[in-house]
Write a protein that holds these residues in place. Structure first.
Motif, PDB file in Angstrom:
ATOM      1  N   VAL A  69       0.855  -1.179   0.000  1.00  0.00           N
ATOM      2  CA  VAL A  69       0.000   0.000   0.000  1.00  0.00           C
ATOM      3  C   VAL A  69       0.895   1.235   0.000  1.00  0.00           C
ATOM      4  N   LEU A  70       0.763   2.047  -1.050  1.00  0.00           N
ATOM      5  CA  LEU A  70       1.529   3.279  -1.204  1.00  0.00           C
ATOM      6  C   LEU A  70       0.607   4.479  -1.042  1.00  0.00           C
ATOM      7  N   GLY A  71       1.222   5.634  -0.816  1.00  0.00           N
ATOM      8  CA  GLY A  71       0.418   6.843  -0.661  1.00  0.00           C
ATOM      9  C   GLY A  71       1.221   8.097  -0.934  1.00  0.00           C
ATOM     10  N   ALA A  72       2.066   8.502   0.017  1.00  0.00           N
ATOM     11  CA  ALA A  72       2.832   9.739  -0.113  1.00  0.00           C
ATOM     12  C   ALA A  72       3.811   9.680  -1.278  1.00  0.00           C
ATOM     13  N   ALA A  73       4.303   8.515  -1.595  1.00  0.00           N
ATOM     14  CA  ALA A  73       5.221   8.331  -2.717  1.00  0.00           C
ATOM     15  C   ALA A  73       4.708   7.206  -3.596  1.00  0.00           C
ATOM     16  N   THR A  74       4.973   7.333  -4.877  1.00  0.00           N
ATOM     17  CA  THR A  74       4.642   6.274  -5.813  1.00  0.00           C
ATOM     18  C   THR A  74       5.953   5.692  -6.317  1.00  0.00           C
ATOM     19  N   VAL A  75       6.127   4.402  -6.141  1.00  0.00           N
ATOM     20  CA  VAL A  75       7.350   3.727  -6.581  1.00  0.00           C
ATOM     21  C   VAL A  75       6.971   2.422  -7.267  1.00  0.00           C
ATOM     22  N   GLN A  76       7.837   1.972  -8.153  1.00  0.00           N
ATOM     23  CA  GLN A  76       7.680   0.657  -8.754  1.00  0.00           C
ATOM     24  C   GLN A  76       8.265  -0.357  -7.775  1.00  0.00           C
ATOM     25  N   VAL A  77       7.559  -1.442  -7.564  1.00  0.00           N
ATOM     26  CA  VAL A  77       8.023  -2.459  -6.625  1.00  0.00           C
ATOM     27  C   VAL A  77       7.994  -3.806  -7.339  1.00  0.00           C
TER      28      VAL A  77
END
Length: 190
Positions: A52-60
């Protein structure tokens, strides 16, 4: 998503206000905290792993990511978003926090091996910490009580008979990274 009996859920939506940047972007021992958390859950036996992401968007890599549009309201909303994103086939989920990089996959395996039909919580020095395993029949109850900056703790308090404590001292250290000082203190020496 193909699911095993137990999925993994990594809560990584926070802004990291005291740290100065979102924890999903932080590197620890040459690896991003988010990748480290996914690896711990995978090596512990969870599939799929949802982040679960929110403040930052990253590829995982190796994980399904979902965005919590209400991330600023606290951990509770991220837990609700994550639980809702799990595949129907998952009979349980191990929930981990992004900011505890010294917990190893053995803690996840120990929670799964406990075979809890309610909740199983890792303990260190006799104190309840993370990760936590939640059996599917309790997803809705946990989500309902996860408000503000709390996760499964209110549900565990309301239903103590459903909680199995699993000693995990041998599987790592639950120390949190909340500040730059924490990061410097916990980072392994080169």
């Amino acid at each position: 998503m193909r699911a095993s009996r137990t999925a993994g859920l990594l809560l990584a939506a926070g802004e990291g206000t005291r740290l100065g940047r979102p924890k999903a972007l932080v590197e620890f021992a040459g690896e991003r905290l988010v990748d480290r958390g996914v690896r711990m859950l995978e090596e512990g036996g969870c599939h799929p792993v949802v982040v679960v992401l929110g403040a930052a968007t990253v590829q995982v890599r190796g994980a399904v990511t979902v965005r919590n549009p209400d991330w600023a309201s606290g951990m509770g909303s991220s837990l609700r978003v994550g639980l809702a994103a799990l595949p129907e086939e998952a009979e349980s989920v191990v929930v981990a926090l992004i900011d505890q990089p010294l917990i190893g996959p053995g803690a996840v395996r120990a929670l799964i091996a406990a075979g809890a039909t309610g909740l199983a919580v890792a303990t260190y020095g006799g104190r309840r910490r993370n990760p936590v395993l939640i059996a599917r029949p309790h997803f809705a109850g946990v989500a309902e009580l996860a408000v503000g900056d709390v996760g499964a703790r209110p549900f565990m308090k309301a239903h103590p008979g459903l909680v199995t404590e699993v000693p995990c001292d041998e599987h790592g250290d639950p120390a949190d990274i909340d500040t730059p000082e924490d990061l410097a203190r916990l980072e392994p020496s080169a």
